[in-house]
Motif scaffolding. Structure first.
Motif, PDB file in Angstrom:
ATOM      1  N   UNK A 137       5.640  -0.150  -6.524  1.00  0.00           N
ATOM      2  CA  UNK A 137       5.233  -0.706  -7.811  1.00  0.00           C
ATOM      3  C   UNK A 137       4.582  -2.076  -7.694  1.00  0.00           C
ATOM      4  N   UNK A 138       4.477  -2.626  -6.473  1.00  0.00           N
ATOM      5  CA  UNK A 138       3.905  -3.965  -6.354  1.00  0.00           C
ATOM      6  C   UNK A 138       2.511  -3.969  -6.961  1.00  0.00           C
ATOM      7  N   UNK A 139       2.193  -5.060  -7.646  1.00  0.00           N
ATOM      8  CA  UNK A 139       0.857  -5.148  -8.241  1.00  0.00           C
ATOM      9  C   UNK A 139      -0.178  -5.358  -7.155  1.00  0.00           C
ATOM     10  N   UNK A 140       0.219  -6.033  -6.097  1.00  0.00           N
ATOM     11  CA  UNK A 140      -0.698  -6.137  -4.964  1.00  0.00           C
ATOM     12  C   UNK A 140       0.074  -5.736  -3.717  1.00  0.00           C
ATOM     13  N   UNK A 178       0.771  -5.085   0.234  1.00  0.00           N
ATOM     14  CA  UNK A 178       0.487  -5.921   1.401  1.00  0.00           C
ATOM     15  C   UNK A 178      -0.786  -5.484   2.132  1.00  0.00           C
ATOM     16  N   UNK A 202      -3.837  -7.421   1.146  1.00  0.00           N
ATOM     17  CA  UNK A 202      -3.935  -8.845   1.448  1.00  0.00           C
ATOM     18  C   UNK A 202      -4.973  -9.023   2.552  1.00  0.00           C
TER      19      UNK A 202
END
Ligand SMILES: Cc1cc2nc3c(=O)[nH]c(=O)nc-3n(C[C@H](O)[C@H](O)[C@H](O)COP(=O)(O)OP(=O)(O)OC[C@H]3O[C@@H](n4cnc5c(N)ncnc54)[C@H](O)[C@@H]3O)c2cc1C
Ligand code: SF4
Ligand code: SF4
Ligand code: SF4
Ligand code: SF4
Lengths: 657, 276
Positions: free
Chosen positions: B180-183, B185, B188
């Motif tokens: 669910x992370x918005x960005x 890894x 990056x």
């Protein structure tokens, strides 16, 4: 544009013998961004540092790499040199080509190659360093001392005497620790209570010391200079502020046959009791598990007897208090090993096989026999007493590996006390070695042998058994190379000194290290013996290792000196190596909040201009963050970065290899 | 009344009473054996819900769509035990508020019978064997055991071949409720820890990072496995990680919503085998 100065140190021969420093200088001189590259015999010396400073000034360097030893050795030295030359001290990196290279390799070509790589990677890192400023944090100049034995009392008195506040927390109803149980003390044979009680009274009356007895430290948060501790004051069922200590309640309590812990079970106490006559505070406590009222709802005789209204309160609950302190001294002491592991010595089976601590109670004027050495079984005076030293110590198979240090001395003392109290005494001591190093110690054991006629038999005891009303002690005399049997009336075991049973669990709670047994670890055995690896937490007394009173007291004063040194400043400078959360990408999973060992991460709400909640994100409190980096590695969305060790820096460092 | 009708009317009732603003369930799919998610906002739409043994997707993944729950209103959702486990995990990771989720629970037995699960709030499901059972289907375990039995080299070869197929479409990430992370890894690029191109190194980096990020968090729903267009058996990786976590920490992800994230939290009896 980066202008990096690289300074390659020979460390005398330490580095230069294994690393071709000339090649290293050549390789680094060609590295992009390196403005100047020098080598020198000792860069940490004054002229060496001057070279670095001059190079910074003359070349307007933006960063410095010193290829030398571990940052633990000389980071501070070179940071200072940079600062003096006008460069932000955090624009310095130490490339460790000694511990991590020359000391551990033998092939010079390969070592040189490795040294080049290490230095290059630090050059790449330093190019991405940011100027940082130390964080200053205020110091709460109040100390917490945990454990009210002689060590804790001494530390508290020293700190308080220098004008600082102390909270002294003791979990038993009275302060005093083991020393209050002792009869007379080696090597001077002065009465333990007589020298201890004045200290106890001084502690409780000291305006700077707040003594919390029957209390436990539940939680420790924060860091050096700024700890927050939570103390649980256990329900005593007696209001110590109201109680006058008259003791009427104790007289009237119908439950009278409880073996007294203080008397090692040789005497009895009541359910409402003070552990001993000179207890400080001299206010009783109700033993909930033995009290008739708590057991079946009827009695309250003590309450009826008590002249003071609401002094005895059966409804009392545990209460919690929080304190802010700047330093913590741990002085939680020791226990004696449970000797029942030595079935062959008959402890627990025969009443007259007792521990050294029980002997202290028999010999104590305030003890159950008023200072007469009498056998627990029939109250008769023993004619022959056998003392068994190392009953647990130096015995890897059943006991502990280490020497408990004090038993040689107290056994000699016991033999002397026995001789002084009982003419015609006959004491025989089984020993492995007589270890009596200390001021006046060897003289003391000699006196036991020469004046008080203690008979020392070198050897171990294999068995103690009863025959015709005597305790037969069977062992060997290794000096004569013969088995021996002694018919004794009493046997005294010099049991091993072990950590408190909850020592490991307690260490975890307050965040300090311990050894395989549970004795607390000092930061450095020789050079930092009273500090723990956790800044701001200090140690003293037998919680660190078995100790006698002189050592415990010396260490307590040393710990107090460390605390007072810390308290001599109003502010502490802290490394600016702290984490920060990228709020735009944080998913608010709170993983880092759980993971942070210092509880430095809080939840923060992000609101729009109208005050509507947009989301919640993690937020690092730089005052609490210790820069360990745990959160950085935990965060899945890669939203946390650590100043001084940013991902960009580390990445560049790794990619340069 | 069959379970489908029963749940249609329950969903309709939730919507008409205004208790929930939306019910997430299944509708007919593009072929007879496929179902596709259906988002019903009115009682009429709820009549289109389908519930049968083909409803295998884990719909909890839609609950973490950005902004869906930020108005504080409730949402109804059809969930199997694995979906319920993922909701537990999401709650324990503060991505959901338990009071915002109304569950229409069901289980598929023997691959064909659809039976209702009692309860509607997540707390109703926190106990009970059905929810707790973390055993994936037998064929998954068998496949995992086959890989475990391989030598390290064989295993490496196996995964190298599998990961070589990855086209970095990130469908596995998209479908997984735990991603669910918005960005992520992998997105990056300052610095670029995980390379974006789908060569061996990049693929390994991606698939291993995902495996680590799901250790102790995977609900074992198999959605990633089904989503992968090149059929990499992704759930085997996650199953294995789950097994490790279970044996080390006696922890099964999603058993209840009070669990603390296993790899972020510390217990006094945690094994310390990594300290030498
Ligand atoms: C039989 C025997 C004879 C001895 N004879 C001599 C002698 O003649 N001369 C000599 O120099 N030494 C002697 N000693 C050694 C002496 O007892 C110790 O050196 C001394 O007691 C150590 O003091 P301490 O304060 O470190 O520990 P302790 O006396 O054990 O005090 C520790 C205190 O901390 C408290 N505590 C523990 N854990 C906690 C906690 N978690 N929270 C709060 N409070 C806690 C305990 O209740 C206790 O009051 C003898 C020891 C024994 C066993
Ligand atoms: S671990 Fe990362 S995503 Fe989770 S709360 Fe912390 S910073 Fe945010
Ligand atoms: S670096 Fe992160 S985990 Fe470590 S102390 Fe700071 S905030 Fe806590
Ligand atoms: S990793 Fe795969 S099996 Fe595990 S929860 Fe995510 S989608 Fe489901
Ligand atoms: S779904 Fe399959 S192909 Fe796509 S990124 Fe995931 S593993 Fe690779």
């Amino acid at each position: 544009m980066a202008k990096i100065g690289v300074f390659v140190c020979h460390c005398g021969e330490n580095i230069a013998s294994k690393v071709d420093t000339g090649n290293l200088v050549k390789a680094l001189s060609d590295h992009p961004g390196v403005e100047i590259c020098n080598e020198y015999k000792y860069f940490c010396s004054d002229p060496g540092q001057e070279t670095v400073k001059r190079a910074i000034r003359e070349n307007n360097l933006t960063g410095v790499v010193v290829a030398a030893c571990s940052p633990r050795m000389h980071e501070t030295t070179f940071r200072k040199a940079c600062a003096e030359a006008g460069l932000n001290p955090y624009m310095l990196e130490l490339a460790n080509i000694r511990e991590q290279c020359s000391w551990v390799h033998s092939d010079k070509d390969q070592a040189t190659e490795k040294a080049i790589e290490i230095t290059r990677s630090l050059v790449e890192k330093v190019k991405r360093n940011n100027e940082l400023k130390p964080i200053s944090v205020p110091v709460t100049r109040r100390a917490l001392v945990i454990g009210g034995g002689i060590a804790g009392i001494q530390a508290a008195l020293d700190i308080a005497g220098a004008g600082r506040e102390v909270i002294l927390v003791e979990r038993e109803p009275s302060i005093g620790g083991h020393m209050s149980q002792l009869s007379e003390t080696f090597p001077t044979l002065d009465c333990s209570q007589c020298i201890l009680t004045p200290r106890m009274v001084e502690a409780i009356q000291h305006p700077n010391i707040k003594v919390l007895t029957y209390s436990e430290v539940e939680e420790v948060d924060g860091y050096i200079g700024n700890f927050k501790v939570k103390v649980r004051k256990k329900a005593r069922y007696v209001d110590i502020d109201k109680c006058t200590g008259c003791g009427d309640c104790i007289q009237k309590c119908p439950v009278k046959k409880i073996p007294s812990e203080f008397e090692c079970g040789l005497g009895n106490r009541t359910a409402i009791y003070t552990p001993f006559a000179q207890a400080v505070p001299n206010k009783p406590v109700i033993d909930k598990n033995r009290c008739t009222y708590f057991k079946n709802g009827k009695c309250k005789i003590c309450q009826k007897t008590c002249q003071i209204e609401n002094c005895i309160d059966f409804e009392m609950q545990d209460t919690y208090e929080e304190y802010e302190v700047g330093a913590i001294v741990v002085a939680t002491g020791f226990q004696i090993q449970d000797t029942s592991v030595y079935g062959e010595y008959g402890y627990g089976k025969y009443k007259d096989v007792i521990t050294g601590l029980s002997f202290e109670r028999l010999a104590s004027a305030s003890g159950p026999t008023a200072g007469k050495i009498l056998r627990p079984s029939d109250g008769k005076e023993p004619e022959t007493v056998v003392f068994i030293q190392c009953a647990g110590s130096r015995d890897p198979s059943k006991g502990v590996k280490y020497c408990s240090k004090i038993c040689c001395m107290y056994t000699a003392k016991h033999a002397m006390l026995y001789a002084h109290k009982h003419h015609g005494s006959n004491s025989k001591i089984f020993y492995m070695d007589i270890r009596a190093a200390g001021k006046g110690y060897d003289e003391f054991t000699r006196r036991a042998i020469e004046e008080d006629e203690a008979e020392y038999l070198r050897g171990r005891v294999s068995k103690v058994f009863e025959e015709n009303g005597k305790l037969i002690v069977r062992g060997v005399d290794t000096l004569l190379g013969k088995p021996v049997e002694v018919a004794a009336d009493m046997v005294v075991l010099a049991t091993a000194i072990v950590p408190q049973p909850d020592a490991k669990e307690f260490a975890k709670r307050i965040g300090i290290g311990y050894d395989e047994y549970g004795f607390y670890n000092e930061a450095h055995l020789k050079l930092r013996p009273v500090e723990t690896a956790t800044a701001g937490i200090y140690l003293c007394g037998a919680c660190q290792s078995p100790k006698d009173i002189p050592d415990s007291v010396a260490q307590a004063s040393a710990a107090a000196a460390k605390v007072l040194g810390l308290f001599s400043r109003e502010q502490l400078e802290r490394e600016p190596v702290v984490a920060a959360v990228g709020e735009s990408t944080c998913a608010g999973c709170w993983g880092c909040v759980y993971a942070c060992p210092y509880n430095a991460i809080e939840q923060k709400e992000i609101r729009d201009r109208n005050g509507n909640l947009i989301k919640e994100v993690a937020s690092v409190n730089p005052g609490l963050c210790q820069g360990c980096g745990t959160c950085v590695t935990f965060c899945r969305s890669n939203s946390i970065d650590l100043a001084g060790f940013t991902e960009k820096q580390i990445f560049a460092e790794v990619m340069a290899l | 009344m069959g379970i489908q009708e029963q749940y249609r009317s329950e969903a309709a009732a939730l919507l008409s009473s205004g208790e929930v603003k939306l019910v997430i369930g299944f509708g007919a799919g593009s072929t007879a054996d496929r179902r596709r998610p259906l988002f019903a906002r009115t009682p009429e739409e709820a009549e289109k819900f389908v519930l049968d043994a083909a409803c295998i997707a884990n719909l909890s993944t839609y609950l973490v769509a950005e902004g869906l729950l930020s108005d504080g209103k409730k949402v109804g959702v059809f969930l199997k035990p694995d979906g319920i486990r993922s909701v537990n995990i999401l709650i324990s990771e503060a991505q959901l508020k338990p009071e915002q989720v109304v569950i229409l629970g069901y289980a598929i037995e023997n691959g064909k019978d659809v039976v209702p699960l009692e309860g509607c709030n997540i707390s109703d499901f926190s106990i009970g064997e059905k929810i707790r059972s973390h055993t994936p289907p037998t064929h998954v375990i068998e496949a995992a055991e086959k890989i475990e039995a391989m030598s390290a080299e064989e295993r490496f070869e196996f995964w190298k071949e599998e990961f070589a197929k990855c086209i970095k479409c990130y469908a596995c990430r998209q479908v997984c409720p735990m991603c669910y992370c918005r960005r992520c890894i992998v997105d990056v690029n300052q610095p670029q820890w995980v390379s974006t191109s789908s060569h061996t190194l990049g693929n390994f980096e991606w698939n291993l990072v995902r495996a680590f990020h799901l250790a102790g968090r995977c609900a074992a729903c198999g959605a990633c496995d089904r989503a992968c267009p090149v059929n990499i058996p992704l759930r085997l990786v996650n199953y294995r990680m789950g097994k490790e976590v279970r044996s080390a920490f006696d922890y099964v992800a999603g058993e209840n919503s009070d669990q603390k994230p296993v790899l972020a939290s510390f217990k006094q009896d945690d094994p310390e085998t990594f300290i030498l």
